[in-house]
Scaffold this active site. Structure first.
Site, PDB file in Angstrom:
ATOM      1  N   CYS A  13      45.042  44.856  36.518  1.00 39.96           N
ATOM      2  CA  CYS A  13      43.337  44.216  36.408  1.00 39.96           C
ATOM      3  C   CYS A  13      43.162  43.956  34.560  1.00 39.96           C
ATOM      4  O   CYS A  13      42.647  42.803  35.172  1.00 39.96           O
ATOM      5  CB  CYS A  13      42.735  45.275  37.269  1.00 39.96           C
ATOM      6  SG  CYS A  13      42.137  46.843  36.286  1.00 39.96           S
TER       7      CYS A  13
ATOM      8  N   HIS B 137      38.510  49.499  37.519  1.00 46.56           N
ATOM      9  CA  HIS B 137      39.009  48.603  37.972  1.00 46.56           C
ATOM     10  C   HIS B 137      37.928  46.975  37.648  1.00 46.56           C
ATOM     11  O   HIS B 137      37.092  47.525  36.643  1.00 46.56           O
ATOM     12  CB  HIS B 137      38.127  48.218  39.814  1.00 46.56           C
ATOM     13  CG  HIS B 137      39.511  46.697  39.731  1.00 46.56           C
ATOM     14  ND1 HIS B 137      40.773  46.412  40.040  1.00 46.56           N
ATOM     15  CD2 HIS B 137      39.086  45.414  40.971  1.00 46.56           C
ATOM     16  CE1 HIS B 137      41.135  45.546  40.326  1.00 46.56           C
ATOM     17  NE2 HIS B 137      39.759  44.824  40.985  1.00 46.56           N
TER      18      HIS B 137
ATOM     19  N   ASN C 138      38.049  38.359  41.629  1.00 48.60           N
ATOM     20  CA  ASN C 138      39.132  39.952  41.822  1.00 48.60           C
ATOM     21  C   ASN C 138      40.618  39.307  41.754  1.00 48.60           C
ATOM     22  O   ASN C 138      41.342  38.128  41.595  1.00 48.60           O
ATOM     23  CB  ASN C 138      39.227  40.249  43.416  1.00 48.60           C
ATOM     24  CG  ASN C 138      39.647  41.599  43.789  1.00 48.60           C
ATOM     25  OD1 ASN C 138      40.201  42.196  41.951  1.00 48.60           O
ATOM     26  ND2 ASN C 138      39.069  42.876  44.444  1.00 48.60           N
TER      27      ASN C 138
END
Length: 333
Positions: free
Chosen positions: A148, A280, A300
């Site tokens: 990520c 994240h 995302n």
């Protein structure tokens, strides 16, 4: 066939209450069967299938609980609903503190630190969505790799380039995963370290030259698509000032605790704590207000089928998901 399964999963087995959508847990086996077909899930043994079914049932319970507790968001089945929470967070996040691959190569000489704490001096627009200003590139999928940090960093650079030059680029997260000399590939990393690594190496590679495949590979030397001139790390302390930064700078990489959003489907997540710790990295792309509820818009890296076509919203002015921390960052082109 897909539309039919969507109807079966999202409509025929849901009980609608006055406040929320609730799955009938007595239909768990049927729901799991339809889920496996919809997301093309295959299991190598009856034992694995039983484990995945149990995970699925636990996720159904969490979905019901979230939907009953949330005022403004909807939670639902998605492609990760056969994973337990720990497995999902381990495989599909990747923000990791203290995991330097090569500390001797890490200098931070090019990264300036900016504290975001004072109230804005200028009147800010009530809403901002960089997607409407051609400042955000398409949603991507990091798959089962803790990358990520690379996706958030690349998304930031792509957005800034698009805004500055009115040209969309598709840059390579895989090159960062393989070649970043500070972060740890699929084992995780930090966005400002990724920017430091890009500065040390000299640039960013196009995805055409190094497409994403979702696991650690061998670093190869590809021609750079562009370079960056510097980087900033932001210490976020004031959400109004963060709005101003977003207006002036463009989309920003931020760190969050995504644990409460695993089953997010749509709406404004009003319950997103930081109980699990930051885990994240995503991209902050806008803000707005709906029915007097202020929110942030974030991009995302779990594919376009997750959430609101790959995006999600969280309530503003309450440090949702622990977003107000010292790990936000942005490149300088």
């Amino acid at each position: 066939m897909t539309k039919l399964l969507n109807f079966v999963i999202l409509a025929s087995v849901l009980t609608v209450t006055a406040h929320a959508l609730t799955y009938d847990l007595n239909n768990s086996d049927e729901l799991f069967k339809n889920f496996a077909i919809k997301y093309n899930k295959t299991y190598v043994s009856d034992e694995e299938r039983a484990i995945k079914l149990e995970n699925f049932k636990n996720n159904l319970k969490m979905i019901n609980e979230k939907n009953m507790a949330s005022k403004y968001a909807v939670f639902d089945i998605n492609e990760y609903s056969d994973l337990n929470k720990n497995a999902l967070l381990r495989r599909t996040t990747g923000f990791r503190l203290g995991l330097k691959k090569n500390p001797s190569a890490f200098t931070m000489t090019e990264c300036s630190v900016v504290v975001i704490k004072d109230e804005p001096q200028a009147l800010l627009p009530e809403t901002l969505d960089w997607r409407d200003k051609h400042g955000v590139t398409p949603v991507k999928n990091q798959m089962e790799c803790g990358s990520c940090w690379a996706f958030s960093t690349i998304a930031n650079i792509e957005s800034l380039y698009n805004i500055k030059y009115d040209k969309a680029l598709n840059l390579s997260e895989q090159h960062l995963v393989n070649c970043d000399n500070i972060n740890n590939g699929c084992a995780g990393g930090l966005m400002h370290w990724a920017l430091e690594s890009i500065l040390q190496e000299g640039g960013v590679v196009s995805a055409e030259n190094e497409p994403y495949y979702g696991f650690d590979g061998v670093c190869k030397k590809s021609p750079f698509e562009l370079s960056i001139s510097g980087s900033r790390r932001y210490v976020l302390q004031n959400e109004n000032k963060l709005r101003e930064l977003l207006v002036v700078n463009g989309p920003i990489s931020v760190a969050i605790d995504v644990s409460d959003l695993i089953n997010y489907k749509a709406g404004i997540a009003d319950i997103c704590e930081n109980n699990e710790g930051l885990n994240h990295a995503v991209l902050l792309v806008g803000y707005g207000v709906k029915n007097d509820v202020p929110y942030w818009i974030l991009k995302n890296s779990w594919g376009a089928e997750w959430g609101e076509e790959g995006y999600f919203r969280v309530q503003r002015d309450k440090n949702s998901c622990g977003m107000m921390n010292e790990y936000a960052s942005s490149a300088i082109l």
